[in-house]
Write a protein that holds these residues in place. Structure first.
Motif, PDB file in Angstrom:
ATOM      1  N   LYS A 274       0.828  -1.203   0.000  1.00 11.23           N
ATOM      2  CA  LYS A 274       0.000   0.000   0.000  1.00 11.23           C
ATOM      3  C   LYS A 274       0.865   1.256   0.000  1.00 11.23           C
ATOM      4  O   LYS A 274       0.478   2.278  -0.571  1.00 11.23           O
ATOM      5  CB  LYS A 274      -0.915   0.002   1.228  1.00 11.23           C
ATOM      6  N   CYS A 275       1.996   1.187   0.666  1.00 15.75           N
ATOM      7  CA  CYS A 275       2.902   2.331   0.751  1.00 15.75           C
ATOM      8  C   CYS A 275       4.129   2.050  -0.111  1.00 15.75           C
ATOM      9  O   CYS A 275       5.187   1.662   0.392  1.00 15.75           O
ATOM     10  CB  CYS A 275       3.313   2.587   2.197  1.00 15.75           C
ATOM     11  N   LYS A 276       3.985   2.237  -1.401  1.00 18.92           N
ATOM     12  CA  LYS A 276       5.056   1.916  -2.332  1.00 18.92           C
ATOM     13  C   LYS A 276       6.102   3.024  -2.419  1.00 18.92           C
ATOM     14  O   LYS A 276       7.221   2.800  -2.847  1.00 18.92           O
ATOM     15  CB  LYS A 276       4.479   1.641  -3.715  1.00 18.92           C
ATOM     16  N   THR A 277       5.707   4.228  -2.016  1.00 20.26           N
ATOM     17  CA  THR A 277       6.625   5.369  -2.072  1.00 20.26           C
ATOM     18  C   THR A 277       6.696   6.048  -0.703  1.00 20.26           C
ATOM     19  O   THR A 277       5.843   5.839   0.166  1.00 20.26           O
ATOM     20  CB  THR A 277       6.160   6.405  -3.102  1.00 20.26           C
ATOM     21  N   ILE A 278       7.721   6.872  -0.545  1.00 21.75           N
ATOM     22  CA  ILE A 278       7.851   7.654   0.676  1.00 21.75           C
ATOM     23  C   ILE A 278       6.621   8.538   0.878  1.00 21.75           C
ATOM     24  O   ILE A 278       6.127   8.696   1.998  1.00 21.75           O
ATOM     25  CB  ILE A 278       9.130   8.525   0.633  1.00 21.75           C
ATOM     26  N   ARG A 279       6.096   9.121  -0.203  1.00 21.37           N
ATOM     27  CA  ARG A 279       4.915   9.990  -0.079  1.00 21.37           C
ATOM     28  C   ARG A 279       3.704   9.211   0.433  1.00 21.37           C
ATOM     29  O   ARG A 279       2.921   9.723   1.242  1.00 21.37           O
ATOM     30  CB  ARG A 279       4.607  10.663  -1.417  1.00 21.37           C
ATOM     31  N   ASP A 280       3.545   7.968  -0.023  1.00 22.26           N
ATOM     32  CA  ASP A 280       2.435   7.157   0.482  1.00 22.26           C
ATOM     33  C   ASP A 280       2.541   6.987   1.998  1.00 22.26           C
ATOM     34  O   ASP A 280       1.551   7.130   2.727  1.00 22.26           O
ATOM     35  CB  ASP A 280       2.443   5.773  -0.176  1.00 22.26           C
ATOM     36  N   LEU A 281       3.743   6.690   2.476  1.00 17.30           N
ATOM     37  CA  LEU A 281       3.932   6.481   3.911  1.00 17.30           C
ATOM     38  C   LEU A 281       3.804   7.790   4.679  1.00 17.30           C
ATOM     39  O   LEU A 281       3.200   7.818   5.750  1.00 17.30           O
ATOM     40  CB  LEU A 281       5.299   5.854   4.173  1.00 17.30           C
ATOM     41  N   SER A 282       4.347   8.866   4.138  1.00 16.01           N
ATOM     42  CA  SER A 282       4.267  10.144   4.846  1.00 16.01           C
ATOM     43  C   SER A 282       2.820  10.620   4.953  1.00 16.01           C
ATOM     44  O   SER A 282       2.428  11.198   5.966  1.00 16.01           O
ATOM     45  CB  SER A 282       5.123  11.206   4.151  1.00 16.01           C
ATOM     46  N   ARG A 283       2.008  10.357   3.936  1.00 17.74           N
ATOM     47  CA  ARG A 283       0.579  10.712   4.014  1.00 17.74           C
ATOM     48  C   ARG A 283      -0.106   9.914   5.120  1.00 17.74           C
ATOM     49  O   ARG A 283      -0.943  10.445   5.857  1.00 17.74           O
ATOM     50  CB  ARG A 283      -0.109  10.432   2.685  1.00 17.74           C
ATOM     51  N   LEU A 284       0.253   8.639   5.221  1.00 18.67           N
ATOM     52  CA  LEU A 284      -0.352   7.797   6.252  1.00 18.67           C
ATOM     53  C   LEU A 284       0.042   8.289   7.640  1.00 18.67           C
ATOM     54  O   LEU A 284      -0.801   8.373   8.547  1.00 18.67           O
ATOM     55  CB  LEU A 284       0.087   6.345   6.052  1.00 18.67           C
ATOM     56  N   LEU A 285       1.313   8.636   7.822  1.00 14.02           N
ATOM     57  CA  LEU A 285       1.771   9.124   9.122  1.00 14.02           C
ATOM     58  C   LEU A 285       1.163  10.487   9.445  1.00 14.02           C
ATOM     59  O   LEU A 285       0.866  10.791  10.607  1.00 14.02           O
ATOM     60  CB  LEU A 285       3.298   9.229   9.134  1.00 14.02           C
ATOM     61  N   ALA A 286       0.967  11.312   8.441  1.00 14.33           N
ATOM     62  CA  ALA A 286       0.394  12.646   8.657  1.00 14.33           C
ATOM     63  C   ALA A 286      -1.077  12.576   9.026  1.00 14.33           C
ATOM     64  O   ALA A 286      -1.583  13.431   9.769  1.00 14.33           O
ATOM     65  CB  ALA A 286       0.565  13.494   7.400  1.00 14.33           C
ATOM     66  N   SER A 287      -1.777  11.560   8.542  1.00 16.05           N
ATOM     67  CA  SER A 287      -3.229  11.504   8.706  1.00 16.05           C
ATOM     68  C   SER A 287      -3.710  10.561   9.804  1.00 16.05           C
ATOM     69  O   SER A 287      -4.867  10.666  10.242  1.00 16.05           O
ATOM     70  CB  SER A 287      -3.875  11.071   7.385  1.00 16.05           C
ATOM     71  N   THR A 288      -2.851   9.658  10.253  1.00 18.58           N
ATOM     72  CA  THR A 288      -3.337   8.660  11.211  1.00 18.58           C
ATOM     73  C   THR A 288      -3.668   9.277  12.569  1.00 18.58           C
ATOM     74  O   THR A 288      -2.985  10.191  13.038  1.00 18.58           O
ATOM     75  CB  THR A 288      -2.306   7.526  11.393  1.00 18.58           C
ATOM     76  N   GLY A 289      -4.714   8.768  13.162  1.00 15.26           N
ATOM     77  CA  GLY A 289      -5.096   9.202  14.505  1.00 15.26           C
ATOM     78  C   GLY A 289      -5.001   8.065  15.508  1.00 15.26           C
ATOM     79  O   GLY A 289      -5.538   8.158  16.620  1.00 15.26           O
ATOM     80  N   ARG A 290      -4.298   6.993  15.106  1.00 16.34           N
ATOM     81  CA  ARG A 290      -4.163   5.837  15.989  1.00 16.34           C
ATOM     82  C   ARG A 290      -2.837   5.139  15.704  1.00 16.34           C
ATOM     83  O   ARG A 290      -2.471   4.912  14.560  1.00 16.34           O
ATOM     84  CB  ARG A 290      -5.320   4.853  15.766  1.00 16.34           C
ATOM     85  N   TYR A 291      -2.113   4.830  16.771  1.00 19.03           N
ATOM     86  CA  TYR A 291      -0.849   4.107  16.612  1.00 19.03           C
ATOM     87  C   TYR A 291      -0.593   3.273  17.862  1.00 19.03           C
ATOM     88  O   TYR A 291      -0.674   3.792  18.986  1.00 19.03           O
ATOM     89  CB  TYR A 291       0.314   5.075  16.385  1.00 19.03           C
ATOM     90  N   ASP A 292      -0.322   2.003  17.661  1.00 20.07           N
ATOM     91  CA  ASP A 292      -0.007   1.086  18.756  1.00 20.07           C
ATOM     92  C   ASP A 292      -1.076   1.115  19.849  1.00 20.07           C
ATOM     93  O   ASP A 292      -0.778   1.102  21.042  1.00 20.07           O
ATOM     94  CB  ASP A 292       1.362   1.431  19.348  1.00 20.07           C
ATOM     95  N   GLY A 293      -2.333   1.187  19.421  1.00 16.40           N
ATOM     96  CA  GLY A 293      -3.455   1.161  20.346  1.00 16.40           C
ATOM     97  C   GLY A 293      -3.808   2.497  20.976  1.00 16.40           C
ATOM     98  O   GLY A 293      -4.793   2.601  21.707  1.00 16.40           O
TER      99      GLY A 293
END
Length: 328
Positions: A274-293
């Protein structure tokens, strides 16, 4: 008081959901030792520093070193001296600037906000430093009137029909922002116009006709500089790094089995599809509201910017990697 461009995020929400809420650029970390006994050593170090530090903007030296400074006699003296210092440091008429020069100008206005905070927010100084990063506040401090308009009109360009997002009039010292855009776009546009006010005071007919969306656009150097100013103003490097580490538990996010599961509940190989590029991963990190519970306001929401804008800033600061071995 004047209307600001942000919808404030509840202070209690930060305190309850983000234990790193007080790691900040605008003042030393405020620690409640009863609630954060595990941070006792850090609190002791900061407490010792505060005995020497009268200027919480120690990071302005470029190395984060603390330095002693005489304490002003009154808030009025602080405000007067701060304004004079800001004017002296920003008197150059140069139009073309390096990004490091632009960042230095941003730190000057951040310092001005800090030193005059008691007169800006009388009896109600924000707990969270992000609430101080308001371009409407900064514009007022440098003598500009901020206006939120219903709309600023449209015009035809080679790219099609565009709606004007922001206008600055240096002669009347007025900045107008179109309310036709989302609040995060309004904030970025206001910070962009603040950049013009400080970096390009002699440039006339300046307007912003589109929000920052991550696309590569062919624009004048002054527009690129104003966007860079807005980026530095709304997302200070040290503050972004602190919030990022507070959420993800490290200064740099490496995608591996553990972090993939903590971030998306899937395997490393599945998330890499799903995260094939750095931009894909950075978007996920920028938008997530949940991590490790743990749940929290996303970085984009905390800094009141778009997901794309936050993703770009994460990449600029080299806070992530798709591969722990190669560091790429």
């Amino acid at each position: 008081m004047f209307k600001t461009v942000r919808d404030p995020i509840s202070e209690r929400r930060f305190l309850l959901q983000n234990p790193y809420a007080h790691i900040e650029d605008l003042e030393a970390r405020q620690i409640d030792l009863d609630d954060h006994k595990q941070s006792h050593s850090l609190a002791t170090a900061i407490s010792s520093s505060r005995e020497l530090l009268q200027n919480p903007y120690a990071y302005l030296d470029g190395a984060g070193n603390f330095s002693a400074q005489a304490k002003p006699n009154s808030n009025k003296l602080v405000e007067g001296n701060a304004r004079k210092a800001f004017a002296n440091r920003n008197s150059s008429g140069s139009v073309t600037r390096s990004y490091s020069e632009i960042e230095a100008k941003v730190k000057d206005i951040h310092e001005l906000i800090w030193r005059t905070k008691d007169s800006i927010w009388i009896g109600a100084v924000p707990v969270d430093p992000i609430d101080m990063l308001d371009p409407a506040v900064a514009l007022k401090l440098i003598g500009y009137e901020y206006q939120l308009a219903d709309g600023l009109g449209q015009y035809q360009s080679a790219a099609g029909l565009l709606e004007v997002a922001g206008l600055i009039d240096h002669s009347s010292k007025t900045v107008q922002i179109s309310g036709q855009f989302p609040s995060n776009v309004c904030a970025f546009t206001a910070a962009h116009e603040l950049g013009h006010a400080i970096l390009h005071p002699s440039v006339t007919g300046v307007h912003r006709d589109r929000p920052l969306n991550g696309a590569t656009l062919s624009r004048e150097r002054s527009e690129i500089e104003a966007d860079k100013f807005a980026t530095f103003f709304l997302m200070p490097a040290r503050l972004v790094r602190s919030r990022f580490a507070g959420i993800f538990g490290s200064e740099i996010f490496f995608l591996d089995e553990d972090t993939s599961f903590a971030l998306a509940g899937v395997s490393h190989s599945e998330l890499k599809k799903k995260c094939k590029t750095i931009r894909d991963l950075s978007r996920l990190l920028a938008s997530t509201g949940r991590y490790d519970g743990m749940q929290f306001p996303s970085l984009a929401d905390q800094f009141r910017v778009s997901i794309e804008t936050m993703a770009i800033r994460i990449e600029e600061l080299a806070l992530l990697s798709l591969d722990k071995q190669s560091g790429v």
